[in-house]
Write a protein that holds these residues in place. Sequence first.
Motif, PDB file in Angstrom:
ATOM      1  N   TYR A  70     -38.202  -4.923 -56.626  1.00  0.00           N
ATOM      2  CA  TYR A  70     -38.991  -6.079 -56.203  1.00  0.00           C
ATOM      3  C   TYR A  70     -38.497  -7.318 -56.927  1.00  0.00           C
ATOM      4  O   TYR A  70     -38.158  -7.262 -58.104  1.00  0.00           O
ATOM      5  CB  TYR A  70     -40.479  -5.839 -56.505  1.00  0.00           C
ATOM      6  N   VAL A  71     -38.469  -8.424 -56.220  1.00  0.00           N
ATOM      7  CA  VAL A  71     -38.000  -9.688 -56.782  1.00  0.00           C
ATOM      8  C   VAL A  71     -39.081 -10.739 -56.562  1.00  0.00           C
ATOM      9  O   VAL A  71     -39.662 -10.830 -55.486  1.00  0.00           O
ATOM     10  CB  VAL A  71     -36.692 -10.151 -56.089  1.00  0.00           C
ATOM     11  N   MET A  72     -39.339 -11.513 -57.598  1.00  0.00           N
ATOM     12  CA  MET A  72     -40.256 -12.640 -57.499  1.00  0.00           C
ATOM     13  C   MET A  72     -39.457 -13.875 -57.878  1.00  0.00           C
ATOM     14  O   MET A  72     -38.885 -13.938 -58.972  1.00  0.00           O
ATOM     15  CB  MET A  72     -41.427 -12.437 -58.464  1.00  0.00           C
ATOM     16  N   GLU A  73     -39.371 -14.845 -56.961  1.00  0.00           N
ATOM     17  CA  GLU A  73     -38.497 -15.996 -57.163  1.00  0.00           C
ATOM     18  C   GLU A  73     -39.243 -17.296 -56.887  1.00  0.00           C
ATOM     19  O   GLU A  73     -40.029 -17.384 -55.948  1.00  0.00           O
ATOM     20  CB  GLU A  73     -37.293 -15.873 -56.214  1.00  0.00           C
ATOM     21  N   TRP A  74     -38.984 -18.298 -57.704  1.00  0.00           N
ATOM     22  CA  TRP A  74     -39.611 -19.605 -57.563  1.00  0.00           C
ATOM     23  C   TRP A  74     -39.409 -20.152 -56.158  1.00  0.00           C
ATOM     24  O   TRP A  74     -38.329 -20.069 -55.577  1.00  0.00           O
ATOM     25  CB  TRP A  74     -39.033 -20.587 -58.591  1.00  0.00           C
TER      26      TRP A  74
END
Length: 145
Positions: A70-74
């Motif tokens: 999982y990736v959380m990006e601005w």
Amino acid sequence: MEADYKKNDDLQLYDSVVEKLAIDHKSKTVQFNILKVVGRIDRNEGRNFTYKVKEGLLKFHGVVYANIPYVMEWNEWSEFYRSAVVPSSKLLESFKQRVNDNELKHIYIGIDNGNEYNELDIICKDYSIELKPKEYILHDDFDWL
């Protein structure tokens, strides 16, 4: 051919937004808080659009395996792209034998994280989708999108 399921949307989650992801080892659950797409709204004479959504939970019960990159990006949010209930796979068969349970299910989920695409595989007893009754407009009612 095993990879054909990666084109499916069996859970009808396409473009639904991920609000939160929770992994609970004690209860053996994986839960997504979601904004589930329930309709499309065209704007500016069809030149752009948004969605009607409902808040909900996508929950996997009795999880025996979960591969969850999982990736959380601005300035990006994650949304479901593909989903499949996989009737047969090497992964599913290996866990059916390991835990001696023929009722297990293999769920595949593809998530668009903005600039990255991640594929999730979950082996579980069951899954459920629960939606709250109130509808929202995706880009009007949520200031974090």
